[in-house]
Design a protein around this motif. Sequence first.
Motif, PDB file in Angstrom:
ATOM      1  N   CYS A  80       0.849  -1.051   0.101  1.00 40.94           N
ATOM      2  CA  CYS A  80      -0.003   0.124  -0.033  1.00 40.94           C
ATOM      3  C   CYS A  80       0.959   1.338  -0.072  1.00 40.94           C
ATOM      4  CB  CYS A  80      -0.842   0.109   1.187  1.00 40.94           C
ATOM      5  SG  CYS A  80      -1.875   1.251   1.221  1.00 40.94           S
ATOM      6  N   CYS A  81       0.691   1.883  -0.883  1.00 32.90           N
ATOM      7  CA  CYS A  81       1.712   3.371  -1.086  1.00 32.90           C
ATOM      8  C   CYS A  81       0.534   4.402  -0.842  1.00 32.90           C
ATOM      9  CB  CYS A  81       2.127   3.419  -2.536  1.00 32.90           C
ATOM     10  SG  CYS A  81       3.171   2.151  -2.882  1.00 32.90           S
ATOM     11  N   HIS A  82       0.602   4.924   0.146  1.00 34.02           N
ATOM     12  CA  HIS A  82      -0.253   6.077   0.686  1.00 34.02           C
ATOM     13  C   HIS A  82      -0.330   7.336  -0.185  1.00 34.02           C
ATOM     14  CE1 HIS A  82      -1.570   3.841   3.956  1.00 34.02           C
ATOM     15  NE2 HIS A  82      -0.235   3.399   4.353  1.00 34.02           N
ATOM     16  N   GLY A 134       6.484  -5.796 -13.448  1.00 35.67           N
ATOM     17  CA  GLY A 134       6.839  -4.362 -13.812  1.00 35.67           C
ATOM     18  C   GLY A 134       5.570  -3.338 -13.792  1.00 35.67           C
ATOM     19  N   ARG A 135       4.382  -3.561 -14.155  1.00 38.13           N
ATOM     20  CA  ARG A 135       3.419  -2.823 -14.178  1.00 38.13           C
ATOM     21  C   ARG A 135       3.129  -2.189 -12.699  1.00 38.13           C
ATOM     22  NH1 ARG A 135      -2.752  -3.406 -16.204  1.00 38.13           N
ATOM     23  NH2 ARG A 135      -3.067  -0.977 -16.247  1.00 38.13           N
ATOM     24  N   ASP A 136       2.839  -3.272 -11.887  1.00 34.58           N
ATOM     25  CA  ASP A 136       2.381  -2.887 -10.470  1.00 34.58           C
ATOM     26  C   ASP A 136       3.589  -2.256  -9.628  1.00 34.58           C
ATOM     27  OD1 ASP A 136      -0.244  -4.043 -10.643  1.00 34.58           O
ATOM     28  OD2 ASP A 136       0.462  -5.825  -9.706  1.00 34.58           O
ATOM     29  N   ILE A 137       4.847  -2.487 -10.034  1.00 32.91           N
ATOM     30  CA  ILE A 137       5.918  -2.095  -9.362  1.00 32.91           C
ATOM     31  C   ILE A 137       6.087  -0.401  -9.969  1.00 32.91           C
ATOM     32  CG2 ILE A 137       8.542  -1.892  -9.361  1.00 32.91           C
ATOM     33  CD1 ILE A 137       8.712  -4.807  -9.514  1.00 32.91           C
ATOM     34  N   PHE A 138       5.918  -0.148 -11.240  1.00 31.04           N
ATOM     35  CA  PHE A 138       5.869   1.044 -11.668  1.00 31.04           C
ATOM     36  C   PHE A 138       4.544   2.002 -11.072  1.00 31.04           C
ATOM     37  CE2 PHE A 138       8.200  -0.174 -15.551  1.00 31.04           C
ATOM     38  CZ  PHE A 138       9.308   0.570 -15.211  1.00 31.04           C
ATOM     39  N   ARG A 139       3.401   1.297 -10.902  1.00 33.27           N
ATOM     40  CA  ARG A 139       2.282   1.828 -10.325  1.00 33.27           C
ATOM     41  C   ARG A 139       2.634   2.405  -8.640  1.00 33.27           C
ATOM     42  NH1 ARG A 139      -2.409  -1.983 -10.441  1.00 33.27           N
ATOM     43  NH2 ARG A 139      -3.266  -0.491  -9.344  1.00 33.27           N
ATOM     44  N   ALA A 140       3.302   1.317  -7.967  1.00 34.03           N
ATOM     45  CA  ALA A 140       3.750   1.607  -6.834  1.00 34.03           C
ATOM     46  C   ALA A 140       4.533   2.682  -6.608  1.00 34.03           C
ATOM     47  CB  ALA A 140       4.189   0.422  -6.059  1.00 34.03           C
ATOM     48  N   ILE A 141       5.665   2.943  -7.434  1.00 24.74           N
ATOM     49  CA  ILE A 141       6.687   3.972  -7.391  1.00 24.74           C
ATOM     50  C   ILE A 141       6.177   5.285  -7.869  1.00 24.74           C
ATOM     51  CG2 ILE A 141       8.542   2.100  -7.188  1.00 24.74           C
ATOM     52  CD1 ILE A 141       9.300   3.007  -9.789  1.00 24.74           C
ATOM     53  N   ASP A 142       5.305   5.403  -8.651  1.00 20.07           N
ATOM     54  CA  ASP A 142       4.746   6.348  -9.548  1.00 20.07           C
ATOM     55  C   ASP A 142       4.587   7.641  -8.253  1.00 20.07           C
ATOM     56  OD1 ASP A 142       3.718   8.355 -11.234  1.00 20.07           O
ATOM     57  OD2 ASP A 142       1.981   7.390 -11.493  1.00 20.07           O
TER      58      ASP A 142
END
Length: 142
Positions: A80-82, A134-142
Amino acid sequence: MNPIYKAEFQQIESSQALECERLEFLSSYLGCLCVRFEFHLFNAMRELCSDYDGGLWEMYHLSNGTFYMAPTDSESYKVCCHGNYFEGTMNAKAAGITATLFALGRLAFEVENSRSVGVLYHRLVHFVDTISEGRDIFRAID
């Protein structure tokens, strides 16, 4: 061609560090910044995964000259990325890559002349672009 971006056009291979490499693994990439990196890595993982409570991490070399680490205490993590409202479940490697990216990013902002840390970060981003998570990782670090 700029060497930072050269790896972008190559197949990037991942290999788990050998047991005998563990002691010197981080210092081989980060030198004297390895302790600060670990601090940021473990804090990032605690922030991203409320269920994370410490444990052993595996270390991975990438053929483009960077690395990542992944926890071993669970097969998957609820991430979870707040800051950007990302929520999802990731396998241990993907969660570890995400935490590694957060840690490298924080370290780069903290250190003067952090070009080498930035290079490690961007090379890891190139690897993320080649993996199924990769898609989920990019969404998380965006």
